[in-house]
Design a protein around this motif. Structure first.
Motif, PDB file in Angstrom:
ATOM      1  N   LEU A   1      -1.170   8.579  -5.020  1.00  0.00           N
ATOM      2  CA  LEU A   1      -2.459   8.453  -4.351  1.00  0.00           C
ATOM      3  C   LEU A   1      -2.295   8.316  -2.834  1.00  0.00           C
ATOM      4  CD1 LEU A   1      -4.313   6.086  -6.840  1.00  0.00           C
ATOM      5  CD2 LEU A   1      -4.666   8.541  -6.508  1.00  0.00           C
ATOM      6  N   ASP A   2      -1.490   9.184  -2.270  1.00  0.00           N
ATOM      7  CA  ASP A   2      -1.264   9.137  -0.829  1.00  0.00           C
ATOM      8  C   ASP A   2      -2.544   9.396  -0.041  1.00  0.00           C
ATOM      9  OD1 ASP A   2       1.410   8.498  -0.941  1.00  0.00           O
ATOM     10  OD2 ASP A   2       2.056  10.592  -1.035  1.00  0.00           O
ATOM     11  N   VAL A   3      -3.515  10.052  -0.655  1.00  0.00           N
ATOM     12  CA  VAL A   3      -4.787  10.333   0.004  1.00  0.00           C
ATOM     13  C   VAL A   3      -5.491   9.024   0.374  1.00  0.00           C
ATOM     14  CG1 VAL A   3      -7.060  11.368  -0.329  1.00  0.00           C
ATOM     15  CG2 VAL A   3      -5.035  12.528  -1.170  1.00  0.00           C
ATOM     16  N   ILE A   4      -5.289   8.006  -0.438  1.00  0.00           N
ATOM     17  CA  ILE A   4      -5.878   6.688  -0.167  1.00  0.00           C
ATOM     18  C   ILE A   4      -4.881   5.811   0.583  1.00  0.00           C
ATOM     19  CG2 ILE A   4      -6.750   4.572  -1.241  1.00  0.00           C
ATOM     20  CD1 ILE A   4      -7.675   6.389  -3.586  1.00  0.00           C
ATOM     21  N   ALA A   5      -3.636   5.856   0.170  1.00  0.00           N
ATOM     22  CA  ALA A   5      -2.624   4.961   0.730  1.00  0.00           C
ATOM     23  C   ALA A   5      -2.331   5.260   2.200  1.00  0.00           C
ATOM     24  CB  ALA A   5      -1.342   5.039  -0.090  1.00  0.00           C
ATOM     25  N   LYS A   6      -2.298   6.526   2.587  1.00  0.00           N
ATOM     26  CA  LYS A   6      -1.971   6.889   3.972  1.00  0.00           C
ATOM     27  C   LYS A   6      -3.007   6.335   4.954  1.00  0.00           C
ATOM     28  CE  LYS A   6      -0.079   9.511   7.309  1.00  0.00           C
ATOM     29  NZ  LYS A   6      -0.238   8.678   8.486  1.00  0.00           N
ATOM     30  N   PRO A   7      -4.311   6.576   4.740  1.00  0.00           N
ATOM     31  CA  PRO A   7      -5.292   5.994   5.671  1.00  0.00           C
ATOM     32  C   PRO A   7      -5.283   4.459   5.659  1.00  0.00           C
ATOM     33  CG  PRO A   7      -6.318   7.710   4.362  1.00  0.00           C
ATOM     34  CD  PRO A   7      -4.953   7.476   3.795  1.00  0.00           C
ATOM     35  N   ALA A   8      -5.124   3.873   4.484  1.00  0.00           N
ATOM     36  CA  ALA A   8      -5.077   2.411   4.396  1.00  0.00           C
ATOM     37  C   ALA A   8      -3.846   1.882   5.135  1.00  0.00           C
ATOM     38  CB  ALA A   8      -5.066   1.962   2.943  1.00  0.00           C
ATOM     39  N   GLY A   9      -2.733   2.580   5.006  1.00  0.00           N
ATOM     40  CA  GLY A   9      -1.518   2.179   5.711  1.00  0.00           C
ATOM     41  C   GLY A   9      -1.669   2.281   7.221  1.00  0.00           C
ATOM     42  N   ASP A  10      -2.344   3.333   7.688  1.00  0.00           N
ATOM     43  CA  ASP A  10      -2.577   3.480   9.125  1.00  0.00           C
ATOM     44  C   ASP A  10      -3.464   2.345   9.651  1.00  0.00           C
ATOM     45  OD1 ASP A  10      -1.029   5.744   9.241  1.00  0.00           O
ATOM     46  OD2 ASP A  10      -2.722   7.136   9.214  1.00  0.00           O
ATOM     47  N   ALA A  11      -4.486   1.994   8.888  1.00  0.00           N
ATOM     48  CA  ALA A  11      -5.364   0.885   9.288  1.00  0.00           C
ATOM     49  C   ALA A  11      -4.578  -0.431   9.298  1.00  0.00           C
ATOM     50  CB  ALA A  11      -6.575   0.798   8.370  1.00  0.00           C
ATOM     51  N   CYS A  12      -3.714  -0.634   8.305  1.00  0.00           N
ATOM     52  CA  CYS A  12      -2.875  -1.843   8.265  1.00  0.00           C
ATOM     53  C   CYS A  12      -1.947  -1.899   9.473  1.00  0.00           C
ATOM     54  CB  CYS A  12      -2.042  -1.888   6.977  1.00  0.00           C
ATOM     55  SG  CYS A  12      -2.958  -2.410   5.525  1.00  0.00           S
TER      56      CYS A  12
ATOM     57  N   VAL B   1       0.839  -1.199   0.000  1.00  0.00           N
ATOM     58  CA  VAL B   1       0.000   0.000   0.000  1.00  0.00           C
ATOM     59  C   VAL B   1       0.875   1.251   0.000  1.00  0.00           C
ATOM     60  CG1 VAL B   1      -1.563   1.357   1.472  1.00  0.00           C
ATOM     61  CG2 VAL B   1      -2.049  -1.041   1.021  1.00  0.00           C
ATOM     62  N   ARG B   2       1.908   1.228   0.808  1.00  0.00           N
ATOM     63  CA  ARG B   2       2.838   2.370   0.872  1.00  0.00           C
ATOM     64  C   ARG B   2       3.533   2.586  -0.477  1.00  0.00           C
ATOM     65  NH1 ARG B   2       6.157   5.113   4.832  1.00  0.00           N
ATOM     66  NH2 ARG B   2       8.217   5.478   3.976  1.00  0.00           N
ATOM     67  N   ALA B   3       4.006   1.505  -1.082  1.00  0.00           N
ATOM     68  CA  ALA B   3       4.681   1.607  -2.387  1.00  0.00           C
ATOM     69  C   ALA B   3       3.710   2.075  -3.461  1.00  0.00           C
ATOM     70  CB  ALA B   3       5.284   0.256  -2.772  1.00  0.00           C
ATOM     71  N   PHE B   4       2.486   1.566  -3.428  1.00  0.00           N
ATOM     72  CA  PHE B   4       1.470   1.969  -4.398  1.00  0.00           C
ATOM     73  C   PHE B   4       1.172   3.460  -4.275  1.00  0.00           C
ATOM     74  CE2 PHE B   4      -3.057   2.803  -5.209  1.00  0.00           C
ATOM     75  CZ  PHE B   4      -3.113   2.476  -6.556  1.00  0.00           C
ATOM     76  N   GLY B   5       1.019   3.922  -3.058  1.00  0.00           N
ATOM     77  CA  GLY B   5       0.744   5.345  -2.835  1.00  0.00           C
ATOM     78  C   GLY B   5       1.873   6.229  -3.323  1.00  0.00           C
ATOM     79  N   SER B   6       3.097   5.815  -3.078  1.00  0.00           N
ATOM     80  CA  SER B   6       4.258   6.596  -3.529  1.00  0.00           C
ATOM     81  C   SER B   6       4.386   6.580  -5.039  1.00  0.00           C
ATOM     82  CB  SER B   6       5.546   6.035  -2.908  1.00  0.00           C
ATOM     83  OG  SER B   6       5.521   6.185  -1.519  1.00  0.00           O
ATOM     84  N   ALA B   7       4.148   5.433  -5.644  1.00  0.00           N
ATOM     85  CA  ALA B   7       4.320   5.293  -7.090  1.00  0.00           C
ATOM     86  C   ALA B   7       3.237   6.018  -7.875  1.00  0.00           C
ATOM     87  CB  ALA B   7       4.334   3.815  -7.483  1.00  0.00           C
ATOM     88  N   THR B   8       2.020   6.052  -7.344  1.00  0.00           N
ATOM     89  CA  THR B   8       0.903   6.627  -8.095  1.00  0.00           C
ATOM     90  C   THR B   8       0.512   8.021  -7.645  1.00  0.00           C
ATOM     91  OG1 THR B   8      -0.715   5.645  -6.589  1.00  0.00           O
ATOM     92  CG2 THR B   8      -0.088   4.343  -8.532  1.00  0.00           C
TER      93      THR B   8
END
Length: 151
Positions: A44-55, A35-42
Motif C-alpha cells: 500500500l505504498d500509495v497510502i504509505a508514501k504520502p503519510a511518510g512524507d507528512a511524518c 508507516v514505511r514498513a506497513f507500506g512495504s509489507a502490504t
C-alpha cells in the motif's frame, strides 16, 4: 540579579518543552518507520508514501522547535517547510542519490528522487504539526501569569 532570575525562570519552561519535543521526535520517527514498513509489507505504498512524507515534515517541525523551543509557531513552521523544500530540491542534483549509495540510512533523511507532490505533502505535515503545537501552546497556561501562552 533580576536578569539572572528571569533567564533562569525562562530556562525551566524551555527545558520542559525540549524534553517533550525529544519524546515527540522519537514517537514521530517510530510512526514514520512503522508507516514505511506497513507500506512495504502490504503493497500500500500509495497510502504509505504520502503519510511518510507528512511524518517527515512533522519530524522536521519537531526538530526545529527542539533547536529553538521559544520560537513562535509560525517561525518554526516556516523554517521547517524551508528545510523540507531544500532537501527535496537537492534531489534534483543527484547528490542525495549518490550519498545513499555510500550510506543507506541517508535515504531516509535525504531521499533520492525529486517529486513535486512531496512539497505539498510537506506543507500538509508542517501545517498539521504547527496547528497541533499552536493548539497545545494555547491550552498550556503560562507559568508566570496563569494566562494562556502567546504561542
Amino acid at each position: 540579579m533580576t536578569v539572572h532570575r528571569r533567564v533562569r525562570h525562562e530556562a525551566g519552561p524551555a527545558r520542559r518543552r525540549r524534553s517533550r519535543l525529544a519524546l515527540a521526535a522519537i514517537a514521530v520517527i517510530a510512526v514514520g518507520l512503522a508507516v514505511r514498513a506497513f507500506g512495504s509489507a502490504t503493497g500500500l505504498d500509495v497510502i504509505a508514501k504520502p503519510a511518510g512524507d507528512a511524518c517527515y515534515a512533522v519530524l522536521v517541525v519537531v526538530l526545529v522547535a527542539l533547536v529553538r523551543p521559544t520560537a513562535r509557531t509560525w517561525v518554526v513552521a516556516a523554517v521547517a517547510w524551508a528545510v523540507c523544500a531544500a532537501v527535496e530540491l537537492a534531489q534534483l542534483t543527484g547528490v542525495p542519490a549518490h550519498l545513499t549509495k555510500a550510506w543507506w540510512p541517508a535515504r531516509l533523511v535525504l531521499g533520492t528522487t525529486f517529486n513535486g507532490l512531496d512539497l505539498i505533502l510537506y506543507a500538509i505535515g508542517v501545517a498539521l504539526a504547527g496547528g497541533a503545537d499552536a493548539w497545545i501552546g494555547r491550552r498550556a497556561p503560562s507559568r508566570v501569569s496563569g494566562a494562556p501562552s502567546p504561542r
